[in-house]
Scaffold this motif. Structure first.
Motif, PDB file in Angstrom:
ATOM      1  N   ALA A  59       6.687  -4.329   5.043  1.00 21.52           N
ATOM      2  CA  ALA A  59       6.301  -2.967   5.428  1.00 21.52           C
ATOM      3  C   ALA A  59       4.891  -2.718   4.907  1.00 21.52           C
ATOM      4  CB  ALA A  59       7.295  -1.951   4.863  1.00 21.52           C
ATOM      5  N   GLY A  60       3.908  -3.211   5.667  1.00 20.82           N
ATOM      6  CA  GLY A  60       2.529  -3.116   5.199  1.00 20.82           C
ATOM      7  C   GLY A  60       2.266  -4.086   4.064  1.00 20.82           C
ATOM      8  N   LEU A 118       1.685   5.701  13.669  1.00 22.16           N
ATOM      9  CA  LEU A 118       2.464   5.621  12.423  1.00 22.16           C
ATOM     10  C   LEU A 118       3.724   6.487  12.481  1.00 22.16           C
ATOM     11  CD1 LEU A 118       2.260   4.105   9.716  1.00 22.16           C
ATOM     12  CD2 LEU A 118       1.095   6.112   8.776  1.00 22.16           C
ATOM     13  N   GLY A 163       0.787  -1.233   0.000  1.00 15.93           N
ATOM     14  CA  GLY A 163       0.000   0.000   0.000  1.00 15.93           C
ATOM     15  C   GLY A 163       0.812   1.271   0.000  1.00 15.93           C
ATOM     16  N   SER A 164       0.472   2.151   0.939  1.00 15.05           N
ATOM     17  CA  SER A 164       1.023   3.509   0.950  1.00 15.05           C
ATOM     18  C   SER A 164       2.544   3.575   1.026  1.00 15.05           C
ATOM     19  CB  SER A 164       0.417   4.263   2.130  1.00 15.05           C
ATOM     20  OG  SER A 164       1.217   5.358   2.468  1.00 15.05           O
ATOM     21  N   GLY A 165       3.119   2.691   1.819  1.00 15.71           N
ATOM     22  CA  GLY A 165       4.574   2.642   1.869  1.00 15.71           C
ATOM     23  C   GLY A 165       5.212   3.758   2.679  1.00 15.71           C
ATOM     24  N   SER A 166       4.512   4.265   3.690  1.00 17.68           N
ATOM     25  CA  SER A 166       5.146   5.317   4.490  1.00 17.68           C
ATOM     26  C   SER A 166       6.309   4.756   5.319  1.00 17.68           C
ATOM     27  CB  SER A 166       4.125   6.028   5.382  1.00 17.68           C
ATOM     28  OG  SER A 166       3.659   5.199   6.406  1.00 17.68           O
ATOM     29  N   ASN A 167       6.198   3.519   5.749  1.00 15.35           N
ATOM     30  CA  ASN A 167       7.349   2.896   6.425  1.00 15.35           C
ATOM     31  C   ASN A 167       8.499   2.693   5.443  1.00 15.35           C
ATOM     32  OD1 ASN A 167       6.960   2.153   9.392  1.00 15.35           O
ATOM     33  ND2 ASN A 167       4.990   1.583   8.487  1.00 15.35           N
ATOM     34  N   LEU A 168       8.168   2.287   4.227  1.00 20.85           N
ATOM     35  CA  LEU A 168       9.202   2.203   3.190  1.00 20.85           C
ATOM     36  C   LEU A 168       9.894   3.550   3.032  1.00 20.85           C
ATOM     37  CD1 LEU A 168      10.652   1.056   0.653  1.00 20.85           C
ATOM     38  CD2 LEU A 168       8.631   1.780  -0.651  1.00 20.85           C
ATOM     39  N   ILE A 219       6.714  -5.025  10.793  1.00 17.01           N
ATOM     40  CA  ILE A 219       6.280  -4.006  11.754  1.00 17.01           C
ATOM     41  C   ILE A 219       4.776  -4.128  11.906  1.00 17.01           C
ATOM     42  CG2 ILE A 219       6.112  -2.166   9.992  1.00 17.01           C
ATOM     43  CD1 ILE A 219       7.182  -0.360  12.483  1.00 17.01           C
ATOM     44  N   HIS A 220       4.342  -4.076  13.157  1.00 19.21           N
ATOM     45  CA  HIS A 220       2.914  -4.288  13.442  1.00 19.21           C
ATOM     46  C   HIS A 220       2.421  -3.183  14.373  1.00 19.21           C
ATOM     47  CE1 HIS A 220      -0.799  -6.506  13.947  1.00 19.21           C
ATOM     48  NE2 HIS A 220      -0.722  -6.263  15.237  1.00 19.21           N
ATOM     49  N   PRO A 221       1.254  -2.612  14.073  1.00 21.63           N
ATOM     50  CA  PRO A 221       0.778  -1.471  14.867  1.00 21.63           C
ATOM     51  C   PRO A 221       0.054  -1.882  16.146  1.00 21.63           C
ATOM     52  CG  PRO A 221      -0.713  -1.840  13.049  1.00 21.63           C
ATOM     53  CD  PRO A 221       0.378  -2.867  12.910  1.00 21.63           C
ATOM     54  N   GLU A 250       6.175   4.452  14.176  1.00 20.89           N
ATOM     55  CA  GLU A 250       6.642   3.333  13.355  1.00 20.89           C
ATOM     56  C   GLU A 250       7.817   3.779  12.495  1.00 20.89           C
ATOM     57  OE1 GLU A 250       3.725   1.080  11.162  1.00 20.89           O
ATOM     58  OE2 GLU A 250       2.150   1.602  12.579  1.00 20.89           O
TER      59      GLU A 250
END
Ligand code: GRF
Length: 222
Positions: free
Chosen positions: A91-92, A175, A15-20, A112-114, A178
């Protein structure tokens, strides 16, 4: 690993990839990793755009083109291995992985888990925290094992739950944290400080009996 070697990494997204993005940003400063590829099972994942913008190789492996989970995971594993990563970061990546895939990357795959695992494995963690009336929430980085969201924990961050929170405000607060803990945990592995051995996490040569923890203070963890 010597000071000049960078840890080869493949990141899996849906998805969004903000962790990426947080991992890319850290790699562009001083995180000693070489992001070999970003792989998505979703052709439309925005994270693919983030990767392209950063000049990182992208691949789409659409699960809908495969008859079953086993054949998809075989192809996914072969694709990931073709980049010769020493670490795989989920990452998601919104798919349950087969035991065979997990075993293939045992000890070299992170998620990674919220939530503050072992609490709230699975989906909709923020709403479940609110429904339970918890005052505290967070996120966890862990090694991936066959047990969904159940692998050995490396690092957590604790985040307060405020009375006027809804699932969106809480998710946003988690987030931001994260984005701090994932690059931190990857750094520890890249620097050879953290490893999985016989199902246990070791940090700086000591067995971790509980995950390392970062504290949340206002907008940043310290
Ligand atoms: C994050 O909340 C992560 O913990 C979970 O999925 C979400 C992915 O967000 N596994 P993003 O794609 O990194 O923005």
């Amino acid at each position: 690993m010597t000071g000049t070697e960078k840890l080869p990494l493949v990141v899996l997204i849906s998805g969004s990839g903000s962790n990426l993005q947080a991992i890319i940003d850290a790699a562009q400063t001083d995180l000693p990793i070489d992001i070999r590829a970003v792989v998505s099972n979703q052709p439309e994942a925005f994270g693919l755009e983030r990767a392209r913008k950063a000049g990182v190789e992208t691949r789409v492996l659409n699960h809908r083109a495969y008859p079953d989970r086993e054949s998809y995971d075989q192809a996914l594993g072969d694709l990931v291995e073709s980049f010769q990563p020493r670490l795989v970061a989920l990452a998601g990546f919104m798919r349950i992985l087969t035991p065979k895939f997990v075993q293939r990357f045992q000890g070299r795959m992170l998620n990674i888990h919220p939530s503050l695992l072992p609490k709230y494995r699975g989906l909709h963690t923020h709403q479940r925290v609110l429904d339970a009336g918890d005052r505290e929430h967070g996120a966890s980085v862990h090694f991936v094992t066959e047990e969904l969201d159940g692998g050995p924990l490396i690092l957590q961050v604790r985040v307060p739950v405020y009375p006027d929170d809804d699932a969106d405000t809480l998710a946003a607060r988690v987030l931001t944290q994260e984005h701090i803990i994932y690059p931190t945990a990857i750094r520890w592995i890249a620097e050879g400080r953290v490893a999985l051995d016989d199902g246990m996490v070791y940090k700086d040569g000591q067995r971790l009996n509980q995950p390392e923890s970062l504290c949340y203070t206002a907008d940043q963890a310290v």
